[in-house]
Design an enzyme around this catalytic site. Structure first.
Site, PDB file in Angstrom:
ATOM      1  N   TYR A 156       0.836  -1.204   0.000  1.00 39.29           N
ATOM      2  CA  TYR A 156       0.000   0.000   0.000  1.00 39.29           C
ATOM      3  C   TYR A 156       0.873   1.258   0.000  1.00 39.29           C
ATOM      4  O   TYR A 156       0.666   2.170  -0.808  1.00 39.29           O
ATOM      5  CB  TYR A 156      -0.900  -0.030   1.242  1.00 39.29           C
ATOM      6  CG  TYR A 156      -1.899   1.096   1.308  1.00 39.29           C
ATOM      7  CD1 TYR A 156      -3.052   1.078   0.524  1.00 39.29           C
ATOM      8  CD2 TYR A 156      -1.704   2.178   2.156  1.00 39.29           C
ATOM      9  CE1 TYR A 156      -3.977   2.117   0.584  1.00 39.29           C
ATOM     10  CE2 TYR A 156      -2.628   3.216   2.229  1.00 39.29           C
ATOM     11  CZ  TYR A 156      -3.757   3.178   1.443  1.00 39.29           C
ATOM     12  OH  TYR A 156      -4.673   4.207   1.493  1.00 39.29           O
TER      13      TYR A 156
HETATM   14  N1  LIG Z   1     -10.053   5.775   4.420  1.00 38.78           N
HETATM   15  C1  LIG Z   1      -8.767   6.025   4.714  1.00 38.78           C
HETATM   16  O1  LIG Z   1      -8.331   5.925   5.869  1.00 38.78           O
HETATM   17  C2  LIG Z   1      -7.833   6.470   3.631  1.00 38.78           C
HETATM   18  C3  LIG Z   1      -6.659   7.145   3.983  1.00 38.78           C
HETATM   19  C4  LIG Z   1      -5.774   7.527   2.981  1.00 38.78           C
HETATM   20  C5  LIG Z   1      -6.067   7.249   1.665  1.00 38.78           C
HETATM   21  N2  LIG Z   1      -7.208   6.585   1.353  1.00 38.78           N
HETATM   22  C6  LIG Z   1      -7.460   6.288  -0.058  1.00 38.78           C
HETATM   23  O2  LIG Z   1      -8.699   6.852  -0.401  1.00 38.78           O
HETATM   24  C7  LIG Z   1      -9.252   6.126  -1.485  1.00 38.78           C
HETATM   25  C8  LIG Z   1     -10.703   5.808  -1.174  1.00 38.78           C
HETATM   26  O3  LIG Z   1     -10.744   4.980  -0.032  1.00 38.78           O
HETATM   27  P1  LIG Z   1     -12.039   4.859   0.887  1.00 38.78           P
HETATM   28  O4  LIG Z   1     -11.599   5.023   2.274  1.00 38.78           O
HETATM   29  O5  LIG Z   1     -13.130   5.707   0.351  1.00 38.78           O
HETATM   30  O6  LIG Z   1     -12.369   3.298   0.685  1.00 38.78           O
HETATM   31  P2  LIG Z   1     -13.697   2.527   0.233  1.00 38.78           P
HETATM   32  O7  LIG Z   1     -13.353   1.080   0.340  1.00 38.78           O
HETATM   33  O8  LIG Z   1     -14.852   3.042   0.988  1.00 38.78           O
HETATM   34  O9  LIG Z   1     -13.850   2.955  -1.299  1.00 38.78           O
HETATM   35  C9  LIG Z   1     -12.998   2.470  -2.291  1.00 38.78           C
HETATM   36  C10 LIG Z   1     -13.831   2.163  -3.520  1.00 38.78           C
HETATM   37  O10 LIG Z   1     -12.933   1.712  -4.552  1.00 38.78           O
HETATM   38  C11 LIG Z   1     -13.587   0.665  -5.252  1.00 38.78           C
HETATM   39  N3  LIG Z   1     -12.626  -0.198  -5.920  1.00 38.78           N
HETATM   40  C12 LIG Z   1     -11.720  -1.017  -5.335  1.00 38.78           C
HETATM   41  N4  LIG Z   1     -11.052  -1.712  -6.271  1.00 38.78           N
HETATM   42  C13 LIG Z   1     -11.543  -1.316  -7.478  1.00 38.78           C
HETATM   43  C14 LIG Z   1     -11.254  -1.683  -8.818  1.00 38.78           C
HETATM   44  N5  LIG Z   1     -10.353  -2.624  -9.104  1.00 38.78           N
HETATM   45  N6  LIG Z   1     -11.946  -1.077  -9.800  1.00 38.78           N
HETATM   46  C15 LIG Z   1     -12.893  -0.142  -9.517  1.00 38.78           C
HETATM   47  N7  LIG Z   1     -13.215   0.239  -8.267  1.00 38.78           N
HETATM   48  C16 LIG Z   1     -12.546  -0.341  -7.255  1.00 38.78           C
HETATM   49  C17 LIG Z   1     -14.365  -0.097  -4.172  1.00 38.78           C
HETATM   50  O11 LIG Z   1     -15.391  -0.915  -4.710  1.00 38.78           O
HETATM   51  C18 LIG Z   1     -14.875   1.041  -3.295  1.00 38.78           C
HETATM   52  O12 LIG Z   1     -16.158   1.465  -3.703  1.00 38.78           O
HETATM   53  C19 LIG Z   1      -8.377   4.890  -1.661  1.00 38.78           C
HETATM   54  O13 LIG Z   1      -7.493   5.099  -2.736  1.00 38.78           O
HETATM   55  C20 LIG Z   1      -7.620   4.809  -0.351  1.00 38.78           C
HETATM   56  O14 LIG Z   1      -6.373   4.164  -0.495  1.00 38.78           O
HETATM   57  C21 LIG Z   1      -8.105   6.198   2.301  1.00 38.78           C
END
Ligand SMILES: NC(=O)c1ccc[n+]([C@@H]2O[C@H](COP(=O)([O-])OP(=O)(O)OC[C@H]3O[C@@H](n4cnc5c(N)ncnc54)[C@H](O)[C@@H]3O)[C@@H](O)[C@H]2O)c1
Length: 249
Positions: A156
């Site tokens: 990651y």
């Molecule tokens: N939530 C956190 O703590 C956090 C912190 C830093 C960065 N992020 C980043 O923010 C972004 C969103 O995360 P989130 O917290 O909303 O998570 P989440 O799991 O709620 O949303 C992620 C979405 O991406 C979709 N997804 C996953 N793989 C996929 C693929 N192969 N093709 C199409 N869609 C796909 C999932 O179905 C989901 O709807 C991510 O890139 C994550 O790494 C999140």
């Protein structure tokens, strides 16, 4: 344009738009006047997102790790919206929490494939139509893990560091074309992605945040919306902290 309708007439693609940060961004874009195509792999969450947001949201089922699928999603988006002015690349996964030397190779590949390769396919898919339109805003969702490297999350962390590098390169490539490319590096925000992580890892992430709480999707959305707006006109290739004080660089 600023204020409540700052995305009036704008067409946006939000990957990962069915959940978490992507869903919150899609909702706010629509509330401020945009038409949004949510690209996501989860058909049931996509249908749910559409029922919650309404007709201004086009749901497109795509696995972003498949370049042909991304191409098809782009074609569908162009038919539905007529163009793309904004991309928010939020789709992502965490992969398992384990040491680098014990990291399963298949899981490593999948994390890199979704978080880096998939994001690359989506970035490259939208640029030609933005060049044609003479305007664009691209926001890639990286992570504090990409700046600091979280223990037990090497795939990651590596994928998110790579997203920061890609953002800087593309930002410079498009600097003269009225297309800005920036990324955000959130610390932990409670969303369904937490289900993919161990409690120990979640506790570790919280312990690193000086403000002493998780961020909220609304806070991340507010930053992304500024980067997606016309007002963000002299900032490109930038890396934007939103980490409750964890990163001060
Ligand atoms: N939530 C956190 O703590 C956090 C912190 C830093 C960065 N992020 C980043 O923010 C972004 C969103 O995360 P989130 O917290 O909303 O998570 P989440 O799991 O709620 O949303 C992620 C979405 O991406 C979709 N997804 C996953 N793989 C996929 C693929 N192969 N093709 C199409 N869609 C796909 C999932 O179905 C989901 O709807 C991510 O890139 C994550 O790494 C999140």
């Amino acid at each position: 344009m600023s204020g409540d309708r700052r995305f009036q007439g704008r067409r946006a693609v939000v990957t990962g738009g069915a959940s978490g940060i992507g869903f919150a961004v899609a909702t706010r874009f629509v509330s401020e006047g945009a038409q949004v195509a949510a690209w996501d792999i989860g058909p049931s969450t996509l249908a749910d997102a559409r029922s919650r947001i309404g007709d201004s949201l086009t749901s497109i089922h795509v696995d972003i790790t498949d370049p042909a699928g991304v191409h098809a999603a782009m074609e569908q988006t162009l038919s539905a919206l007529g163009g793309v002015d904004i991309l928010v690349a939020s789709a992502g996964i965490t992969g398992p929490n384990t040491t680098t030397w014990e990291y399963p190779v298949d899981a490593w590949r999948r994390v890199i494939d979704v978080n880096l390769n998939g994001l690359f396919y989506c970035n490259r898919a939208v640029v030609p139509t933005m060049l044609e339109g003479g305007y664009g805003r691209i926001i890639n969702v990286a992570s504090i893990a990409g700046k600091e490297g979280n223990p037990n999350a090497s795939a990651y962390s590596a994928s998110k560091a790579a997203v920061i590098g890609l953002t800087k390169s593309l930002g410079k490539e498009l600097a003269k074309n009225n297309i800005t490319v920036n990324c955000v590096t959130p610390a932990a925000v409670r969303t369904p992605i937490f289900d993919q992580m161990s409690q120990t890892h979640i506790d570790f992430m919280l312990s690193k945040i000086p403000i002493g709480r998780f961020g909220t999707v609304e806070e991340v959305t507010a930053l992304i919306c500024w980067l997606a707006s016309e007002e963000c006109s002299f900032t490109t290739g930038g890396v934007f902290d939103i980490s409750g004080g964890r990163a001060t660089y």
